[in-house]
Design a protein around this motif. Structure first.
Motif, PDB file in Angstrom:
ATOM      1  N   ALA A  76       0.838  -1.207   0.000  1.00  0.00           N
ATOM      2  CA  ALA A  76       0.000   0.000   0.000  1.00  0.00           C
ATOM      3  C   ALA A  76       0.870   1.253   0.000  1.00  0.00           C
ATOM      4  CB  ALA A  76      -0.928  -0.015   1.212  1.00  0.00           C
ATOM      5  N   SER A  77       1.899   1.277   0.847  1.00  0.00           N
ATOM      6  CA  SER A  77       2.794   2.432   0.886  1.00  0.00           C
ATOM      7  C   SER A  77       3.504   2.613  -0.450  1.00  0.00           C
ATOM      8  CB  SER A  77       3.832   2.258   2.000  1.00  0.00           C
ATOM      9  OG  SER A  77       3.226   2.266   3.281  1.00  0.00           O
ATOM     10  N   LEU A  78       3.975   1.507  -1.018  1.00  0.00           N
ATOM     11  CA  LEU A  78       4.690   1.558  -2.286  1.00  0.00           C
ATOM     12  C   LEU A  78       3.810   2.143  -3.393  1.00  0.00           C
ATOM     13  CD1 LEU A  78       7.422   0.725  -3.572  1.00  0.00           C
ATOM     14  CD2 LEU A  78       6.340  -1.451  -4.180  1.00  0.00           C
ATOM     15  N   GLY A  79       2.567   1.680  -3.473  1.00  0.00           N
ATOM     16  CA  GLY A  79       1.654   2.174  -4.496  1.00  0.00           C
ATOM     17  C   GLY A  79       1.326   3.649  -4.334  1.00  0.00           C
ATOM     18  N   LEU A  80       1.092   4.072  -3.100  1.00  0.00           N
ATOM     19  CA  LEU A  80       0.746   5.478  -2.852  1.00  0.00           C
ATOM     20  C   LEU A  80       1.930   6.403  -3.104  1.00  0.00           C
ATOM     21  CD1 LEU A  80      -1.443   4.841   0.293  1.00  0.00           C
ATOM     22  CD2 LEU A  80      -2.235   5.970  -1.800  1.00  0.00           C
ATOM     23  N   TYR A  81       3.128   5.968  -2.714  1.00  0.00           N
ATOM     24  CA  TYR A  81       4.309   6.795  -2.997  1.00  0.00           C
ATOM     25  C   TYR A  81       4.550   6.902  -4.499  1.00  0.00           C
ATOM     26  CZ  TYR A  81       5.489   6.407   1.977  1.00  0.00           C
ATOM     27  OH  TYR A  81       5.473   6.472   3.355  1.00  0.00           O
ATOM     28  N   ALA A  82       4.324   5.820  -5.227  1.00  0.00           N
ATOM     29  CA  ALA A  82       4.496   5.854  -6.678  1.00  0.00           C
ATOM     30  C   ALA A  82       3.495   6.813  -7.321  1.00  0.00           C
ATOM     31  CB  ALA A  82       4.335   4.444  -7.254  1.00  0.00           C
ATOM     32  N   LEU A  83       2.251   6.795  -6.854  1.00  0.00           N
ATOM     33  CA  LEU A  83       1.240   7.722  -7.373  1.00  0.00           C
ATOM     34  C   LEU A  83       1.603   9.165  -7.047  1.00  0.00           C
ATOM     35  CD1 LEU A  83      -2.054   5.795  -6.520  1.00  0.00           C
ATOM     36  CD2 LEU A  83      -1.117   6.239  -8.805  1.00  0.00           C
ATOM     37  N   ALA A  84       2.105   9.384  -5.824  1.00  0.00           N
ATOM     38  CA  ALA A  84       2.511  10.743  -5.435  1.00  0.00           C
ATOM     39  C   ALA A  84       3.659  11.231  -6.313  1.00  0.00           C
ATOM     40  CB  ALA A  84       2.918  10.760  -3.963  1.00  0.00           C
ATOM     41  N   LEU A  85       4.631  10.369  -6.567  1.00  0.00           N
ATOM     42  CA  LEU A  85       5.761  10.743  -7.415  1.00  0.00           C
ATOM     43  C   LEU A  85       5.290  11.045  -8.840  1.00  0.00           C
ATOM     44  CD1 LEU A  85       8.813  11.079  -7.801  1.00  0.00           C
ATOM     45  CD2 LEU A  85       8.931   8.617  -8.300  1.00  0.00           C
ATOM     46  N   THR A  86       4.369  10.244  -9.352  1.00  0.00           N
ATOM     47  CA  THR A  86       3.842  10.473 -10.698  1.00  0.00           C
ATOM     48  C   THR A  86       3.136  11.826 -10.796  1.00  0.00           C
ATOM     49  OG1 THR A  86       3.539   8.090 -11.020  1.00  0.00           O
ATOM     50  CG2 THR A  86       2.326   9.561 -12.499  1.00  0.00           C
ATOM     51  N   SER A  87       2.321  12.134  -9.779  1.00  0.00           N
ATOM     52  CA  SER A  87       1.605  13.416  -9.797  1.00  0.00           C
ATOM     53  C   SER A  87       2.576  14.591  -9.695  1.00  0.00           C
ATOM     54  CB  SER A  87       0.585  13.479  -8.654  1.00  0.00           C
ATOM     55  OG  SER A  87       1.229  13.567  -7.393  1.00  0.00           O
ATOM     56  N   TYR A  88       3.664  14.392  -8.937  1.00  0.00           N
ATOM     57  CA  TYR A  88       4.665  15.453  -8.807  1.00  0.00           C
ATOM     58  C   TYR A  88       5.367  15.705 -10.137  1.00  0.00           C
ATOM     59  CZ  TYR A  88       8.830  17.968  -7.290  1.00  0.00           C
ATOM     60  OH  TYR A  88       9.823  18.909  -7.161  1.00  0.00           O
ATOM     61  N   ILE A  89       5.736  14.642 -10.833  1.00  0.00           N
ATOM     62  CA  ILE A  89       6.442  14.778 -12.110  1.00  0.00           C
ATOM     63  C   ILE A  89       5.557  15.449 -13.158  1.00  0.00           C
ATOM     64  CG2 ILE A  89       7.449  13.470 -14.026  1.00  0.00           C
ATOM     65  CD1 ILE A  89       8.341  11.382 -11.960  1.00  0.00           C
ATOM     66  N   MET A  90       4.265  15.130 -13.144  1.00  0.00           N
ATOM     67  CA  MET A  90       3.356  15.600 -14.199  1.00  0.00           C
ATOM     68  C   MET A  90       2.770  16.976 -13.924  1.00  0.00           C
ATOM     69  SD  MET A  90       1.324  12.031 -15.004  1.00  0.00           S
ATOM     70  CE  MET A  90       0.375  12.799 -16.319  1.00  0.00           C
ATOM     71  N   THR A  91       3.097  17.581 -12.787  1.00  0.00           N
ATOM     72  CA  THR A  91       2.504  18.864 -12.400  1.00  0.00           C
ATOM     73  C   THR A  91       3.538  19.978 -12.479  1.00  0.00           C
ATOM     74  OG1 THR A  91       1.003  17.709 -10.881  1.00  0.00           O
ATOM     75  CG2 THR A  91       1.260  20.088 -10.578  1.00  0.00           C
ATOM     76  N   PRO A  92       3.195  21.116 -13.075  1.00  0.00           N
ATOM     77  CA  PRO A  92       4.121  22.261 -13.079  1.00  0.00           C
ATOM     78  C   PRO A  92       4.467  22.683 -11.654  1.00  0.00           C
ATOM     79  CG  PRO A  92       2.292  22.620 -14.592  1.00  0.00           C
ATOM     80  CD  PRO A  92       1.954  21.391 -13.819  1.00  0.00           C
ATOM     81  N   GLN A  93       5.734  23.005 -11.415  1.00  0.00           N
ATOM     82  CA  GLN A  93       6.199  23.315 -10.063  1.00  0.00           C
ATOM     83  C   GLN A  93       5.489  24.515  -9.462  1.00  0.00           C
ATOM     84  OE1 GLN A  93       8.490  21.204  -8.354  1.00  0.00           O
ATOM     85  NE2 GLN A  93       7.657  20.079 -10.103  1.00  0.00           N
ATOM     86  N   SER A  94       5.060  25.458 -10.284  1.00  0.00           N
ATOM     87  CA  SER A  94       4.385  26.649  -9.762  1.00  0.00           C
ATOM     88  C   SER A  94       3.070  26.299  -9.083  1.00  0.00           C
ATOM     89  CB  SER A  94       4.131  27.642 -10.895  1.00  0.00           C
ATOM     90  OG  SER A  94       3.340  27.056 -11.922  1.00  0.00           O
ATOM     91  N   THR A  95       2.482  25.183  -9.477  1.00  0.00           N
ATOM     92  CA  THR A  95       1.202  24.771  -8.886  1.00  0.00           C
ATOM     93  C   THR A  95       1.343  24.503  -7.395  1.00  0.00           C
ATOM     94  OG1 THR A  95       0.550  23.764 -10.985  1.00  0.00           O
ATOM     95  CG2 THR A  95      -0.682  23.087  -9.028  1.00  0.00           C
ATOM     96  N   PHE A  96       2.511  23.984  -6.992  1.00  0.00           N
ATOM     97  CA  PHE A  96       2.704  23.585  -5.599  1.00  0.00           C
ATOM     98  C   PHE A  96       2.964  24.772  -4.670  1.00  0.00           C
ATOM     99  CE2 PHE A  96       4.103  19.629  -7.869  1.00  0.00           C
ATOM    100  CZ  PHE A  96       3.039  18.846  -7.437  1.00  0.00           C
ATOM    101  N   THR A  97       3.078  25.965  -5.214  1.00  0.00           N
ATOM    102  CA  THR A  97       3.266  27.134  -4.360  1.00  0.00           C
ATOM    103  C   THR A  97       1.937  27.721  -3.903  1.00  0.00           C
ATOM    104  OG1 THR A  97       3.308  28.639  -6.265  1.00  0.00           O
ATOM    105  CG2 THR A  97       5.419  27.699  -5.546  1.00  0.00           C
ATOM    106  N   ASN A  98       0.836  27.220  -4.438  1.00  0.00           N
ATOM    107  CA  ASN A  98      -0.498  27.717  -4.101  1.00  0.00           C
ATOM    108  C   ASN A  98      -1.128  26.796  -3.056  1.00  0.00           C
ATOM    109  OD1 ASN A  98      -3.072  28.715  -3.954  1.00  0.00           O
ATOM    110  ND2 ASN A  98      -3.650  28.153  -6.053  1.00  0.00           N
ATOM    111  N   PRO A  99      -1.292  27.265  -1.818  1.00  0.00           N
ATOM    112  CA  PRO A  99      -1.819  26.384  -0.767  1.00  0.00           C
ATOM    113  C   PRO A  99      -3.259  25.938  -0.993  1.00  0.00           C
ATOM    114  CG  PRO A  99      -1.670  28.643   0.023  1.00  0.00           C
ATOM    115  CD  PRO A  99      -0.975  28.612  -1.308  1.00  0.00           C
ATOM    116  N   SER A 100      -3.986  26.591  -1.910  1.00  0.00           N
ATOM    117  CA  SER A 100      -5.363  26.196  -2.193  1.00  0.00           C
ATOM    118  C   SER A 100      -5.466  25.304  -3.427  1.00  0.00           C
ATOM    119  CB  SER A 100      -6.243  27.436  -2.388  1.00  0.00           C
ATOM    120  OG  SER A 100      -5.790  28.205  -3.491  1.00  0.00           O
TER     121      SER A 100
END
Length: 438
Positions: A76-100
């Motif tokens: 379960a941890s492995l799958g969730l970390y992989a999904l989190a990493l995928t979402s991080y790679i596919m998202t523009p970095q500026s998106t993560f500066t917006n807390p909303s």
């Protein structure tokens, strides 16, 4: 013991990985968003989920063999970390500066759920102590579990910041995936002697909270023990919520960070002490005596504005936490049938952890609107300010002292209660029967 040591090292690896992800993601979110609200919401999500998930995770541990439950945790941890990493790679970095940003919170939730999935392991490990260790050695084994938890907390708190600072969140997740996969592969290679799944027919496929409550009621005093520890967590949450603010009023942030790392060694030393000498023949008494010492320390370690006094008090307090936890685990392992231990440990985790979010929401306003004004412009300045001191930091100090007095009073009253007497007699009777059977 050889198998237990192997399982313990495996669990330490997984716990260290999961704790590091939790700490690192919290640091990263604050650095990206500069939002205290965002980190507060994360803390609420984490503590609230841990409190609610214990019921379900405990039933999983009872439903499967312990090795399979622990492997499920890693998957379960492995799958969730992989999904989190995928979402991080596919998202523009500026998106993560917006807390909303919804995408930011999807990333946060997947990362935190991956870390929380590791709680299956902590519940399974407590039940494995019953499976792998003979009764006379369980208290020492529980001490080793406490030591492992202390090592995990200490190392994760130090290295998670270094990982974010030098490598970034991408490589943090890559390392988490690698270590989680390594732990899973190592676990597959282990042979854990479980003859079968200990269960009551018809009850293995349900969370079955009513059945768990009936088991606790059958062992007189267990309910009271769990709720006593929940109350202690509520009071202890006062220190965890406000200790940084108080410590930083005495020393610089650099000094406080180094000092807290040293103080965290108390977790490890306390666990090692239990592993070496055990808890004695009356672990319930050991638990309560430890609490009396802890709350007495809390009354006095902020009585004056001294970093030395604070450090000595907090170090001793942290040394005693593994003693209390090991005592509770030893009592539950003795009195709860093996087929119910997963559910009972999960139930205890949920009930006891429920105190954390309550404390987080309540204690800030209490400190801000009652104790701090009392010691800055209120009646406390004239009543005790001459020897206790005045100002914002002394308002926090007074709150710690009052909390210690409440904890000490509740502990003494609980130790004189009928529930304490019944639980003590119940444990001693079970111990005597084991000796006769042996």
């Amino acid at each position: 013991m050889k198998t237990f040591y192997a399982v313990l090292v495996n669990s330490l690896t997984a716990s260290l990985t999961n704790n590091s992800v939790w700490f690192a993601v919290t640091f990263w979110v604050y650095l990206e968003t500069k939002s205290v609200v965002a980190t507060s919401v994360m803390a609420g999500i984490y503590s609230g989920t841990v409190a609610l998930s214990g019921f379900f995770l405990g039933s999983l541990v009872d439903r499967y063999k312990k090795k399979r439950a622990m492997l499920l945790s890693s998957i379960a941890s492995l799958g969730l970390y992989a999904l989190a990493l995928t979402s991080y790679i596919m998202t523009p970095q500026s998106t993560f500066t917006n807390p909303s940003s919804p995408i930011l919170w999807v990333f946060v939730v997947m990362s935190l759920m991956g870390a929380i999935a590791g709680n299956i392991r902590s519940i399974a490990l407590s039940t494995l102590v019953t499976v792998l260790i003979s009764e006379e050695g369980r208290d020492k084994a529980n001490g080793l579990v406490g030591t492992a938890n202390g090592v995990s907390f200490l190392v994760a708190s130090i290295f998670s910041g270094l990982i974010i600072g030098f490598l970034g969140v991408f490589w943090m997740l890559v390392l988490a995936i690698g270590l989680t996969l390594l732990a899973a592969i190592h676990l597959v290679s282990l042979t854990i002697p479980e003859s079968g799944i200990a269960h009551v027919e018809g009850q293995t496929k349900h969370i079955d909270i009513p059945g768990t409550i009936r088991v606790l009621q059958d062992s007189q005093g267990l309910f009271a023990l769990i709720f006593f520890n929940m109350f202690n967590n509520f009071l202890g949450g006062v220190f965890m919520s406000l200790m940084d603010a108080y410590g930083l009023s005495l020393v610089s942030v650099q000094t406080w960070g180094i000092l807290w790392g040293v103080l965290s060694l108390g977790f490890i030393m306390g666990g090692l002490a239990v592993a070496r000498v055990g808890l004695g023949s009356r672990p319930l008494r050991t638990l309560f005596i430890s609490n009396i010492v802890m709350w007495t320390l809390c009354v006095f370690f902020t009585i004056q504005a001294s970093i030395v006094l604070l450090a000595i008090g907090m170090f001793t307090y942290l040394c005693l936490i593994p003693v209390v936890e090991a005592a509770e685990q030893t009592i539950l392992q003795k009195l709860v049938p093996p087929e119910r231990q997963g559910r009972v440990f999960g139930f205890a985790q949920s009930v006891e952890e429920a105190a954390s979010p309550i404390t987080a929401f309540m204690i800030g306003p209490i400190a801000q609107y009652i104790f701090i004004p009392f010691m800055t412009t209120g009646a406390g300045v004239d009543l005790i300010g001459g020897w206790f001191g005045t100002g914002k930091d002394r308002g926090l100090a007074l709150l710690f002292t009052v909390t210690g007095l409440i904890g000490l009073l509740i502990t003494i009253l609980a130790m004189r209660s009928r529930a304490y007497r019944l639980l003590s007699e119940n444990y001693q009777n079970q111990a005597a029967e084991s000796v006769v059977e042996g």
